[in-house]
Design a protein around this motif. Sequence first.
Motif, PDB file in Angstrom:
ATOM      1  N   UNK A 433       0.732  -1.356  -0.027  1.00 23.15           N
ATOM      2  CA  UNK A 433       0.085   0.076  -0.014  1.00 23.15           C
ATOM      3  C   UNK A 433       0.930   1.167   0.152  1.00 23.15           C
ATOM      4  N   UNK A 434       1.813   1.140   0.737  1.00 22.89           N
ATOM      5  CA  UNK A 434       2.687   2.486   0.832  1.00 22.89           C
ATOM      6  C   UNK A 434       4.072   2.174   0.375  1.00 22.89           C
ATOM      7  N   UNK A 435       4.347   1.149  -0.306  1.00 25.75           N
ATOM      8  CA  UNK A 435       5.772   0.824  -0.389  1.00 25.75           C
ATOM      9  C   UNK A 435       5.861   0.088  -1.643  1.00 25.75           C
ATOM     10  N   UNK A 436       6.673   0.526  -2.661  1.00 28.42           N
ATOM     11  CA  UNK A 436       7.158  -0.692  -3.638  1.00 28.42           C
ATOM     12  C   UNK A 436       8.590  -0.460  -4.058  1.00 28.42           C
ATOM     13  N   UNK A 437       9.171  -1.483  -3.877  1.00 30.22           N
ATOM     14  CA  UNK A 437      10.795  -1.607  -3.994  1.00 30.22           C
ATOM     15  C   UNK A 437      11.372  -2.805  -4.798  1.00 30.22           C
ATOM     16  N   UNK A 438      12.460  -2.268  -5.554  1.00 34.76           N
ATOM     17  CA  UNK A 438      13.016  -3.686  -6.314  1.00 34.76           C
ATOM     18  C   UNK A 438      14.699  -3.114  -6.086  1.00 34.76           C
ATOM     19  N   UNK A 439      15.463  -4.312  -5.627  1.00 36.53           N
ATOM     20  CA  UNK A 439      16.722  -4.099  -5.296  1.00 36.53           C
ATOM     21  C   UNK A 439      17.602  -5.301  -5.684  1.00 36.53           C
ATOM     22  N   UNK A 440      18.746  -5.058  -6.055  1.00 40.98           N
ATOM     23  CA  UNK A 440      19.716  -6.070  -6.318  1.00 40.98           C
ATOM     24  C   UNK A 440      21.039  -5.941  -5.251  1.00 40.98           C
ATOM     25  N   UNK A 441      21.482  -6.916  -4.688  1.00 38.97           N
ATOM     26  CA  UNK A 441      22.729  -6.729  -3.975  1.00 38.97           C
ATOM     27  C   UNK A 441      23.595  -7.810  -3.988  1.00 38.97           C
ATOM     28  N   UNK A 442      24.883  -7.235  -3.893  1.00 43.83           N
ATOM     29  CA  UNK A 442      26.050  -8.198  -3.892  1.00 43.83           C
ATOM     30  C   UNK A 442      26.741  -8.012  -2.574  1.00 43.83           C
ATOM     31  N   UNK A 443      27.003  -9.138  -2.253  1.00 40.52           N
ATOM     32  CA  UNK A 443      27.457  -9.073  -0.765  1.00 40.52           C
ATOM     33  C   UNK A 443      28.628 -10.016  -0.660  1.00 40.52           C
ATOM     34  N   UNK A 444      30.024  -9.734  -0.193  1.00 41.76           N
ATOM     35  CA  UNK A 444      30.917 -10.711  -0.340  1.00 41.76           C
ATOM     36  C   UNK A 444      31.230 -10.753   1.281  1.00 41.76           C
ATOM     37  N   UNK A 445      30.950 -11.924   2.065  1.00 35.46           N
ATOM     38  CA  UNK A 445      31.521 -11.807   3.394  1.00 35.46           C
ATOM     39  C   UNK A 445      32.727 -12.343   3.653  1.00 35.46           C
ATOM     40  N   UNK A 446      33.428 -12.102   4.866  1.00 36.23           N
ATOM     41  CA  UNK A 446      34.745 -12.378   5.320  1.00 36.23           C
ATOM     42  C   UNK A 446      35.623 -11.753   4.011  1.00 36.23           C
ATOM     43  N   UNK A 447      35.511 -10.655   3.399  1.00 34.24           N
ATOM     44  CA  UNK A 447      36.138  -9.869   2.468  1.00 34.24           C
ATOM     45  C   UNK A 447      37.760  -9.619   3.105  1.00 34.24           C
ATOM     46  N   UNK A 448      38.766 -10.416   2.466  1.00 27.66           N
ATOM     47  CA  UNK A 448      39.811 -10.345   3.063  1.00 27.66           C
ATOM     48  C   UNK A 448      40.218 -10.006   4.412  1.00 27.66           C
ATOM     49  N   UNK A 449      39.232 -10.770   5.199  1.00 28.15           N
ATOM     50  CA  UNK A 449      39.579 -10.824   6.660  1.00 28.15           C
ATOM     51  C   UNK A 449      38.465 -11.120   7.331  1.00 28.15           C
ATOM     52  N   UNK A 450      38.555 -11.771   8.368  1.00 30.25           N
ATOM     53  CA  UNK A 450      37.393 -12.408   9.339  1.00 30.25           C
ATOM     54  C   UNK A 450      36.276 -11.266   9.471  1.00 30.25           C
ATOM     55  N   UNK A 451      35.075 -11.516   9.305  1.00 29.73           N
ATOM     56  CA  UNK A 451      33.930 -10.530   9.649  1.00 29.73           C
ATOM     57  C   UNK A 451      33.886  -9.164   9.035  1.00 29.73           C
ATOM     58  N   UNK A 452      34.499  -9.183   7.930  1.00 23.21           N
ATOM     59  CA  UNK A 452      34.583  -8.073   6.974  1.00 23.21           C
ATOM     60  C   UNK A 452      33.891  -8.325   5.785  1.00 23.21           C
ATOM     61  N   UNK A 453      32.849  -7.278   5.662  1.00 21.93           N
ATOM     62  CA  UNK A 453      31.684  -7.390   4.396  1.00 21.93           C
ATOM     63  C   UNK A 453      32.026  -6.247   3.429  1.00 21.93           C
ATOM     64  N   UNK A 454      31.995  -6.714   2.320  1.00 20.87           N
ATOM     65  CA  UNK A 454      31.893  -5.892   1.242  1.00 20.87           C
ATOM     66  C   UNK A 454      30.571  -6.005   0.572  1.00 20.87           C
ATOM     67  N   UNK A 455      29.998  -4.857   0.191  1.00 23.04           N
ATOM     68  CA  UNK A 455      28.396  -4.939  -0.283  1.00 23.04           C
ATOM     69  C   UNK A 455      28.033  -3.928  -0.993  1.00 23.04           C
ATOM     70  N   UNK A 456      27.497  -3.910  -2.091  1.00 20.20           N
ATOM     71  CA  UNK A 456      26.974  -3.056  -3.211  1.00 20.20           C
ATOM     72  C   UNK A 456      25.448  -3.391  -3.341  1.00 20.20           C
ATOM     73  N   UNK A 457      24.902  -2.145  -3.438  1.00 19.36           N
ATOM     74  CA  UNK A 457      23.483  -2.466  -3.189  1.00 19.36           C
ATOM     75  C   UNK A 457      22.630  -1.277  -4.423  1.00 19.36           C
ATOM     76  N   UNK A 458      21.835  -1.840  -5.015  1.00 24.26           N
ATOM     77  CA  UNK A 458      21.186  -0.726  -6.044  1.00 24.26           C
ATOM     78  C   UNK A 458      19.684  -1.128  -6.028  1.00 24.26           C
ATOM     79  N   UNK A 459      18.848  -0.093  -5.991  1.00 18.79           N
ATOM     80  CA  UNK A 459      17.556  -0.040  -5.797  1.00 18.79           C
ATOM     81  C   UNK A 459      16.861   1.097  -6.273  1.00 18.79           C
TER      82      UNK A 459
END
Length: 719
Positions: A433-459
């Motif tokens: 009713x109040x929200x329409x959304x479309x998104x694509x997300x790339x996420x690499x966990x443990x990026x170059x180290x423990x508990x480090x996250x690289x993410x890119x989000x387009x929406x």
Amino acid sequence: MAAGQENLPNEAAQPAAGDLRGQTLDDLIPESAVENAEDWASREEEAPSQPVVVDPAPVSDPLDPLQDTPSSFDLDEALDRLDIAEPEKLAPDADRPSFADIDAPTLVDLPDLVEVEISDQLILAFPAEVARFPEEERFIARFRALSAIEALGTGEDTVPQLAARARSDEDLLAAMLRNYGYYSGEIIRQLSGGRRGFADEAERGDEPAADRDPKVRFDVLPGAQYTFGRVDLGALDRLNQEKRSPLVDAFGIAVGDPVYADTIVAGESRLRLALGENGYPFGQLGEPDLLIDHSREEGDLTLPVDPGGQFVFGQVVSDDPDFLSGRHLGRIARFDPGDLYKTSLQADLRRAILATGLVSSVAITPRAVTTPSGDNEPGEVALDVAIERAPLRTISGAVGYGTEDGFKLEAGWEHRNLFPPEGALRLRGIVGTREQLASVTFRRSNFRGRDQILSVDAFASDIETEAVDARTVALRGSFERVSNLLFQKPLSWQLGAELVYSDERNRVTDGITRPRQEYLIAGVFGRATIDGSDDLLDPRQGYRISFFAEPEFSRSLSENSPYLRARVDASYYQPVGGTVIAARVAAATVVGADLLDVAPSRRLYSGGGGSVRGYGFQAIGPRNAFDEPEGGRSLLEAAVEARIPTGFLDGAIEVVPFFDLGSISSAARPNFDVVRAGAGIGIRYKTSFGPIRVDVGVPLNPAPTDAPVVVYVSLGQAF
């Protein structure tokens, strides 16, 4: 026949009593009988030619009670005539001690006892002097948990079982004394009241003579407490002092310590762990052996230990390198090649691999690559990792309705390792009713180290809130070091940048449409959180402080507007008995631009489940001529709540009364033009992944458009 005479048959003729008194054994047995006994015994006796005449005057015997005593009998004279020969004195035997040399036995010196009532049927008595048995409290607690009588309960139908269970408890108490090192202790059992025939008499309806309320009392006499005499740890004693000391200290048993059986078991467990934590992955422990010497009142402990050599970490080797490579797993590990081997770090690596969500099972096996050389050159172990892949694709969906959001249909698809290692792609869509959304997300966990996250989000989104109607297209990227349930970090941070195109306006009300305005916004942001709390989702003690800052550049209507958005949040948790008092304050500002130069979606608002409860999302703030919240440039919030435990569902339910306060101002500094307060009560249901929260809030000074009651449901505490 004359008086006093008696004729005897020939075959039974015997000499007169007076004639036998002077004869000896030699007179009765002739010499011929001795020389030829068989002929003498077999001869026929010749009958006497004439009967034997008994002396008519019998001999008077003053000691014969059957004989009449003359009235003139003199007892003293008779005693004088009684001649008893004095026995000869025996010569002492040199091989036997005399009675004088034998010590008289000493009686047991029973100490004063103090009774402890365990139940209506069971009493223990201990020495009143605490030094005689300092383990009394622990002893009683353990006995309560193991006692057969304590588990029996009370009642007439349990009386016949009492004696049998008393014998069982007597054995238990003796074994427990030995467990605490009292190997010469004694247990004295006393059972009051009869018990035989009780059941039979009860069935007949008779009044039983047995005691209907018997009791069992055990006197616990510990005696002397034995101590460890010798402690032999096998090959461990051959290590040098530097390597041996931490292992011996971990074992924790020394000569002279009391012989506690529990300490042997605990010491064995600690030593096994210490071997793994000090570089001995292949250490072996045999079965412990305790030899009790009652003469010394000591126990000699032998525990065969073979350390197996000291090692350092080498490479991590994966059995599925195309899925999760050994190089990537080495980055996840909290150790580097060359670090001393520790079992805890190996276990931590296993948990981290499981936490990726990409595998269903993990087995890590240390493998010797090089052997130790001497005392100062440790060997090297590689860690062989065997993994089993888990399902990688997830399809999710949800349908819901809320007073703030209306109807909402949400769907998502995710592949968690589309770009190995740990490169995930997620597609998400919302229609509501109040929200329409479309998104694509790339996420690499443990990026170059423990508990480090690289993410890119387009929406792309079209959202209508209480204050804003915005159509937005955005690209956002970030690099962060996160805190998680596996390893809660004292410091977590995030750095990122975003580019936003937005076409928005204040919300349409009463059919009056306001003109839309386009904004192009670019910004870089940073966030840091200092976490001193004891739990990520359900803190009970400690504090948290979070800082956020984002310099932004906005262009709208050919005007450029640079400004800074900043925010500080702080919370504190203090237990008071079983209740936790939690408090929160927050302050935010937008500095560098006028309110109308800042896009409505980038302004500050208050209200909602994570803000001021009792009000709708973004419902608090200055309002325009159409009574719409138009946002502000400064914010102040405060909240306090009491998390009170209950006994429902084994303590899983908490009741939480709360009070919240919020103020939004148009200026960059708070002027308290608009202040709203809310209060209410909530329920928390504790689960293994955190509390489920249901809060019911009521506005205390509502605006005309505010609802009288608002309900919030979410996972985790409000703050």
